[in-house]
Design a protein around this motif. Structure first.
Motif, mmCIF file in Angstrom:
data_model
loop_
_atom_site.group_PDB
_atom_site.id
_atom_site.type_symbol
_atom_site.label_atom_id
_atom_site.label_comp_id
_atom_site.label_asym_id
_atom_site.label_seq_id
_atom_site.Cartn_x
_atom_site.Cartn_y
_atom_site.Cartn_z
ATOM 1 N N PHE A 203 -13.108 16.605 1.965
ATOM 2 C CA PHE A 203 -12.451 15.832 0.904
ATOM 3 C C PHE A 203 -12.715 16.468 -0.461
ATOM 4 N N ASP A 204 -13.927 16.961 -0.688
ATOM 5 C CA ASP A 204 -14.231 17.637 -1.951
ATOM 6 C C ASP A 204 -13.420 18.924 -2.096
ATOM 7 N N ALA A 205 -13.364 19.713 -1.022
ATOM 8 C CA ALA A 205 -12.685 21.006 -1.082
ATOM 9 C C ALA A 205 -11.189 20.844 -1.325
ATOM 10 N N VAL A 206 -10.576 19.873 -0.666
ATOM 11 C CA VAL A 206 -9.148 19.625 -0.858
ATOM 12 C C VAL A 206 -8.896 18.988 -2.213
ATOM 13 N N GLY A 207 -9.694 17.980 -2.557
ATOM 14 C CA GLY A 207 -9.496 17.276 -3.824
ATOM 15 C C GLY A 207 -9.617 18.185 -5.028
ATOM 16 N N ALA A 208 -10.535 19.155 -4.968
ATOM 17 C CA ALA A 208 -10.723 20.067 -6.097
ATOM 18 C C ALA A 208 -9.520 20.966 -6.323
ATOM 19 N N ARG A 209 -8.700 21.153 -5.301
ATOM 20 C CA ARG A 209 -7.562 22.075 -5.403
ATOM 21 C C ARG A 209 -6.225 21.362 -5.586
ATOM 22 N N LEU A 210 -6.236 20.057 -5.622
ATOM 23 C CA LEU A 210 -4.999 19.312 -5.864
ATOM 24 C C LEU A 210 -4.594 19.432 -7.331
ATOM 25 N N PRO A 211 -3.313 19.652 -7.604
ATOM 26 C CA PRO A 211 -2.873 19.667 -9.005
ATOM 27 C C PRO A 211 -3.021 18.287 -9.604
ATOM 28 N N THR A 212 -3.234 18.259 -10.910
ATOM 29 C CA THR A 212 -3.515 16.972 -11.565
ATOM 30 C C THR A 212 -2.278 16.101 -11.723
ATOM 31 N N SER A 213 -1.097 16.697 -11.797
ATOM 32 C CA SER A 213 0.085 15.884 -12.053
ATOM 33 C C SER A 213 1.238 16.160 -11.089
ATOM 34 N N SER A 214 1.590 17.418 -10.859
ATOM 35 C CA SER A 214 2.749 17.723 -10.031
ATOM 36 C C SER A 214 2.482 17.394 -8.562
ATOM 37 N N THR A 215 3.535 17.233 -7.806
ATOM 38 C CA THR A 215 3.422 16.946 -6.375
ATOM 39 C C THR A 215 2.959 18.192 -5.629
ATOM 40 N N PRO A 216 1.902 18.111 -4.834
ATOM 41 C CA PRO A 216 1.487 19.267 -4.039
ATOM 42 C C PRO A 216 2.264 19.342 -2.734
ATOM 43 N N ALA A 217 2.307 20.529 -2.168
ATOM 44 C CA ALA A 217 2.907 20.735 -0.851
ATOM 45 C C ALA A 217 1.824 21.243 0.094
ATOM 46 N N ALA A 218 2.043 21.046 1.382
ATOM 47 C CA ALA A 218 1.122 21.555 2.396
ATOM 48 C C ALA A 218 1.929 22.045 3.582
ATOM 49 N N VAL A 232 -6.273 14.986 5.138
ATOM 50 C CA VAL A 232 -7.201 14.774 4.017
ATOM 51 C C VAL A 232 -6.433 14.653 2.702
ATOM 52 N N ALA A 233 -5.493 15.558 2.457
ATOM 53 C CA ALA A 233 -4.746 15.531 1.198
ATOM 54 C C ALA A 233 -3.957 14.234 1.053
ATOM 55 N N ALA A 234 -3.299 13.799 2.121
ATOM 56 C CA ALA A 234 -2.521 12.557 2.049
ATOM 57 C C ALA A 234 -3.424 11.365 1.760
ATOM 58 N N SER A 235 -4.614 11.365 2.345
ATOM 59 C CA SER A 235 -5.546 10.255 2.116
ATOM 60 C C SER A 235 -5.996 10.211 0.654
ATOM 61 N N ILE A 236 -6.318 11.362 0.091
ATOM 62 C CA ILE A 236 -6.742 11.418 -1.316
ATOM 63 C C ILE A 236 -5.599 10.977 -2.238
ATOM 64 N N LEU A 237 -4.409 11.513 -1.974
ATOM 65 C CA LEU A 237 -3.262 11.223 -2.836
ATOM 66 C C LEU A 237 -2.849 9.761 -2.748
ATOM 67 N N LEU A 244 2.704 13.528 -0.947
ATOM 68 C CA LEU A 244 2.477 14.885 -0.449
ATOM 69 C C LEU A 244 3.747 15.370 0.233
ATOM 70 N N LEU A 245 4.160 16.572 -0.103
ATOM 71 C CA LEU A 245 5.296 17.204 0.551
ATOM 72 C C LEU A 245 4.776 18.128 1.643
ATOM 73 N N THR A 246 5.203 17.920 2.891
ATOM 74 C CA THR A 246 4.830 18.843 3.956
ATOM 75 C C THR A 246 6.015 19.739 4.296
ATOM 76 N N ILE A 247 5.711 20.992 4.584
ATOM 77 C CA ILE A 247 6.744 21.989 4.876
ATOM 78 C C ILE A 247 6.460 22.581 6.248
ATOM 79 N N SER A 248 7.458 22.542 7.117
ATOM 80 C CA SER A 248 7.265 22.967 8.505
ATOM 81 C C SER A 248 8.406 23.869 8.966
ATOM 82 N N ALA A 249 8.056 24.869 9.763
ATOM 83 C CA ALA A 249 9.056 25.737 10.394
ATOM 84 C C ALA A 249 9.451 25.115 11.730
ATOM 85 N N VAL A 250 10.715 24.768 11.855
ATOM 86 C CA VAL A 250 11.208 24.138 13.088
ATOM 87 C C VAL A 250 12.469 24.863 13.558
ATOM 88 N N LEU A 251 12.896 24.529 14.752
ATOM 89 C CA LEU A 251 14.104 25.128 15.317
ATOM 90 C C LEU A 251 15.355 24.553 14.654
#
Length: 598
Positions: A203-218, A232-237, A244-251
């Motif tokens: 939680f510390d490692a992820v939280g420290a890298r989250l942007p303060t205002s803009s929406t992060p992606a994962a 973890v990121a979704a829980s903190i946010l 949280l925006l998630t980006i996935s490679a799908v068919l």
């Protein structure tokens, strides 16, 4: 608090900064600082510096820490960074790279001058440097993981390892390591507290890298690594009422039902109400897109053949307002470490009842015959080296196959290598497959990542990938954790499964399978194979590229049409990795005048 004596003189990701120790005069006040990255644990650092009130900027904290601890300062920092400090009072230029080497630091020495940048490209554009190929480095890259030098692929351009620092003074230039992983160190907490302690660190490692205002992606592939960061990121946010925006490679739609992707596991997060899912198909992209641009950005001759996906991820994030992209790479250095060698360790220590229980549990979890578990987890790790060599099991499949099918001319390798490729392969194999001393092998894997020459800076569209699993605290903790918590009840990678219990969807928490990262790579490769064929055919008999590249061999390799994306046959492995490597190598060589086409 912005102290007038501390000021940033350059952007290390876009400029090459020249320091000349002969012009650094004693008695001048102030520090000149070139800095890139972020400091984490800023409040704790400020407290140790005796500061209170509003937190200073990262540059001010860096300068104050340097004034407190001098050259020992990097040992007290947590974060992802590279920096250079010019100290007039001590006639010194001092720089360092973060512990795991998330951000790069490259330099060229010219007498009393030091030319520094967080990326190679600005150095090559500097009039004092020039662009010359480092043939020895290129030849060493023929064997995966074998290169241990700090040279770059450009003559005279050196890379500082992660966890290292340098100092240029009137008396000379030196580099040293300020942080190394310690395989002998253990944890000072009882086993039952380890999962909760790791959870807090994540939680510390992820939280420290989250942007303060803009929406992060994962990035979300459905595997344990990416899913852990998303959970973890979704829980903190959620606690911050953010998304949280998630980006996935799908068919693409027309391939669903014909091939398999990770959609079912990706959608396991559907109950998390602050996640927005973004699926990427980009049917026209493939391994031979944007080669020259990508090579310029990374300044290496070898790209991953799935690099086109990262370009698509970056573009999608930017289009949706995200500039920071969380990437689950390097999880195996920490929370998702497989605990290799655990069963052999139980055998050697005489813990046979526990060993029998774990072997049966592994067979049940993976639906393997017990005999297969015994063969792979016991007999192979315990077998003497000569027996492995006799049975052809001396080297890991991918290392052996890639070494035997390199696109290089054998004569070129012989001319520029001090060791044979077989000797280099043996050393590389020991890095990843040493079940006799799993902690030492784990530490060597960490050291290899520290040695990587990763460029800093944003992608061309302004986005940046961040890697919470390369947080020094997380890596140290997981290396020190006992192996019996990394493999538990038949499940490897148990540290993260236990730490995120109740947060990870159960279907992901206890999964033992994983579909390939690029679900339709074989179709994309087959569609673009003609690009490679035309490139190889265009290289004339007297083209200087042929001195390095075995074009005839590549022409034979490229005839194969990939059958699946699983890369489980030698021919498909070669098509996925070796043919693209040959294409990228040719493009890389063309930047040098000695390899201009004839």
């Amino acid at each position: 608090m912005q102290n007038k004596h501390f000021f940033c003189i350059a952007d290390l990701t876009t400029e090459a900064v020249v320091f000349d120790v002969s012009t650094v005069r004693s008695g001048n006040i102030g520090l000149k600082i070139a800095f890139y990255g972020r400091l984490n644990e800023r409040q704790a650092l400020a407290s140790r510096l005796g500061l209170s009130g509003v937190l200073p900027t990262d540059i001010d904290l860096l300068a104050l820490a340097y004034q407190r601890w001098d050259l020992a300062m990097p040992e007290h920092l947590i974060g992802d960074f590279s920096f250079v400090i010019e100290d007039c009072s001590k006639q010194r230029v001092f720089g360092a790279r973060d512990a795991l080497g998330v951000h790069g630091l490259f330099y060229v020495r010219k007498a009393t001058q030091l030319i520094v940048s967080a990326r190679v490209a600005p150095l090559l554009d500097h009039p004092l440097v020039g662009r010359r190929l480092n043939h020895r480095k290129l030849a060493q890259s023929a064997v995966i993981l074998a290169d241990t030098s700090n040279e770059s692929f450009y003559e005279g351009v050196l890379s500082l390892d992660g966890g290292s620092a340098f100092c240029l003074e009137a008396g000379g230039f030196k580099t040293w390591s300020y942080w190394q992983s310690d395989p002998e160190r253990g944890l000072d907490i009882p086993d039952h507290e380890v999962p909760e302690a790791l959870r807090a660190l994540l939680f510390d490692a992820v939280g420290a890298r989250l942007p303060t205002s803009s929406t992060p992606a994962a990035l979300l592939s459905g595997g344990l690594d990416s899913s852990s960061l998303v959970a973890v990121a979704a829980s903190i946010l959620k606690q911050q009422n953010r998304r949280l925006l998630t980006i996935s490679a799908v068919l693409p739609p027309h391939l669903r039902g014909k091939l398999v992707d990770e959609s079912a596991f990706i959608r396991a997060f559907s109950d998390v109400d602050n996640i927005d899912f973004l699926d990427i198909t980009n049917e026209q992209r493939g391994p031979f897109d944007d080669i020259d641009q990508t090579l310029r950005q990374h300044a290496v001759p070898h790209l991953g053949s799935r690099h086109y996906q990262y370009a698509a991820f970056s573009e999608a994030a930017r289009a949706n307002g995200a500039q920071t992209i969380f990437d689950g790479c390097f999880g195996e250095l920490g929370p998702t470490h497989y605990g290799n060698g655990f069963y052999a360790e139980l055998f050697r220590s005489g813990q046979w009842l526990l060993l029998a229980k774990e072997v049966r549990a592994r067979a049940n979890a993976y639906r393997f015959p017990v005999s297969k578990v015994i063969k792979s987890e016991l007999l192979k790790p315990l077998a003497p080296a000569f027996l492995l060599k006799l049975t052809g099991r001396e080297h890991r499949f991918d290392l052996a196959l890639s070494s035997a099918n390199q696109p290089f001319q054998h004569a070129y390798l012989a001319r520029h290598l001090q060791q044979s490729t077989d000797e280099m392969l043996t050393r590389s194999n020991a890095l990843v497959q040493d079940d006799r001393n799993p902690r030492a092998a784990h530490a060597r894997s960490i050291a290899h990542v520290q040695h990587s020459q990763r460029p800093s800076g944003n992608n061309t569209n302004g986005t940046q990938f961040v890697f919470p699993f390369l947080d020094k605290r997380v890596v140290e903790f997981c290396l020190a954790a006992p192996t019996h918590l990394k493999v538990r009840n038949g499940y490897p990678r148990s540290l993260v499964r236990l730490a995120l219990d109740g947060l990870l969807p159960p279907s992901i928490q206890w999964r033992t399978s994983k579909e390939p990262f690029a679900p339709d790579f074989h179709l994309r490769y087959n569609q673009q194979r003609v690009i490679a064929e035309e490139l190889f055919a265009s290289i004339g008999t007297n083209d200087p590229v042929r001195e390095v590249v075995d074009v005839a061999r590549l022409q034979m390799m490229v005839k194969h049409e990939m059958k699946t994306n699983r890369c489980d046959t030698p021919a498909d492995f070669i098509a996925m990795h070796m043919v693209p490597k040959g294409v990228y190598l040719i493009h890389f060589l063309r930047q040098f005048s000695e390899f201009a086409p004839t």
